[in-house]
Design an enzyme around this catalytic site. Structure first.
Site, short mmCIF file in Angstrom:
data_model
loop_
_atom_site.label_atom_id
_atom_site.label_comp_id
_atom_site.label_asym_id
_atom_site.label_seq_id
_atom_site.Cartn_x
_atom_site.Cartn_y
_atom_site.Cartn_z
N ASN A 57 0.87 -1.19 0.00
CA ASN A 57 0.00 0.00 0.00
C ASN A 57 0.90 1.23 0.00
OD1 ASN A 57 -1.89 1.97 0.32
ND2 ASN A 57 -2.45 1.42 2.44
N LYS B 149 0.04 4.22 -0.49
CA LYS B 149 -0.65 5.43 -0.01
C LYS B 149 -0.39 6.58 -0.99
CE LYS B 149 -0.26 3.54 4.60
NZ LYS B 149 -0.25 3.75 6.02
N HIS C 261 -9.86 0.94 4.46
CA HIS C 261 -8.60 1.21 5.15
C HIS C 261 -8.84 2.20 6.29
CE1 HIS C 261 -4.53 2.58 5.96
NE2 HIS C 261 -4.14 1.41 5.47
N GLU D 23 -7.29 4.67 7.23
CA GLU D 23 -7.09 6.08 6.87
C GLU D 23 -8.30 6.63 6.12
OE1 GLU D 23 -3.17 5.70 5.14
OE2 GLU D 23 -2.35 5.27 7.12
N GLU E 169 -5.81 -5.09 10.42
CA GLU E 169 -4.85 -4.00 10.60
C GLU E 169 -5.19 -3.21 11.86
OE1 GLU E 169 -2.64 -2.76 6.89
OE2 GLU E 169 -4.38 -1.49 7.04
N GLY F 23 2.13 2.16 11.07
CA GLY F 23 3.08 3.27 10.94
C GLY F 23 4.12 3.33 12.04
N SER G 285 2.99 -2.18 10.53
CA SER G 285 4.42 -2.21 10.83
C SER G 285 5.08 -3.55 10.53
CB SER G 285 4.66 -1.80 12.30
OG SER G 285 4.13 -0.50 12.50
C1 PEP Z 1 -1.16 0.45 6.40
O1 PEP Z 1 -1.41 1.65 6.64
O2 PEP Z 1 -1.93 -0.25 5.70
C2 PEP Z 1 0.06 -0.13 6.95
C3 PEP Z 1 0.09 -1.41 7.16
O3 PEP Z 1 1.08 0.74 7.20
P1 PEP Z 1 2.49 0.40 7.91
O4 PEP Z 1 3.02 -0.87 7.28
O5 PEP Z 1 3.32 1.58 7.59
O6 PEP Z 1 2.20 0.22 9.33
#
Ligand code: PEP
Length: 271
Positions: free
Chosen positions: A23, A25, A110, A112, A180, A186, A228
């Protein structure tokens, strides 16, 4: 945790092909940087027999990136979609437009997007539209706090049930559940979920799927993890955590780090 004991008799699906989704983003900032990153990832992805790699770039890069590969080991995904087919919906993108641009997958719900006001009902409409178009929906669910009393389980159940309500069992092969937890997104790999907590939560998700459908569906629906994931924790999250793949954010913007995650996923099948 007691609620999971009845699940432990069921097989854990660590075997089988993994799917790892990047992803990106709102990155990278230019097409030339996106192309460089894509080609860097492609070099590794096309060599892997046991792992499918999916790249979710910003919409504007989809079409051009779709011309850069032909391997069935790679695919593209939208990061979001709108549920209507066409019309006066400024700024939105439809399922058929995504398909036409080369996407086979769409991330839906998601955190976000949810933080910007997307509701469970909107997520459900999007899931329906994605399936109707013959695309695969990557349905994101996740709690903001992993409390010790288990309130997060109720929250996850609500998100899952409302995303899948009235979705027929036959369509679950076109749905991937991406667990998630918001508190793990993040960060760095030592702040991510532990493999044990992940395993418990995946068992819980499968239990909800048994209640909604049946055992067969519950154990054949792909459940992946995001939050992460880095090269340092990928192996444990797949083996002890029993994730069937990953949704990767920041680590997918580095072709070498992401390539290592792909390699790790690809090797897990050998166990
Ligand atoms: C995400 O936002 O889908 C995500 C998994 O981000 P990160 O790997 O940076 O935690």
């Amino acid at each position: 945790m007691g609620v999971f004991y009845d699940m432990l008799q069921y097989p854990v699906m660590e075997k089988g092909k993994k799917i790892v989704i990047a992803n990106w983003k709102m990155n990278p900032q230019t097409f030339s940087a996106a192309k460089r990153l894509f080609l860097g990832i492609k070099k590794k992805a096309v060599t892997l027999r046991n792992t499918d790699t999916v790249i979710a770039p910003p919409f504007v890069f989809l079409s051009s990136l779709s011309k850069l590969y032909s391997s069935r080991r790679m695919a593209l995904s939208g990061q979001d979609v709108f549920w209507e087919k066409k019309g006066s919906f400024t700024g939105e993108v439809s399922t058929s437009q995504l398909k036409e641009s080369g996407a086979d997958y769409v991330i839906v719900g998601h955190s976000e997007r949810r933080a910007l006001g997307e509701t469970n009902d909107m997520v459900h409409r999007k899931v329906k539209a994605v399936i109707k178009e013959g695309l695969t929906a990557i349905v994101c669910i996740g709690e903001s706090e992993h409390d010790s009393h288990g309130a997060y389980l109720k929250f996850l159940r609500e998100q899952l049930e409302s995303a899948l309500v009235k979705i027929k069992a036959g369509n679950l092969k076109n749905i991937i559940i991406a667990y998630e937890p918001l508190w793990a997104i993040g960060k760095t790999n030592d702040e991510a979920i532990t493999p044990e907590k992940l395993h418990e939560t995946i068992l819980f998700i499968r239990r909800v799927l048994i209640e909604m459908y049946n055992k067969d569906i519950a154990f054949n629906t792909r459940i992946i993890y995001g939050g992460s994931v880095e090269r340092g924790n990928a192996h444990a999250l797949l083996i002890q955590g029993t994730a069937q793949g990953f949704l990767v954010g920041h680590a997918s913007l580095d072709a070498l780090e992401f390539g290592d995650i792909l390699d790790i996923a690809n090797q897990v099948i050998e166990h």
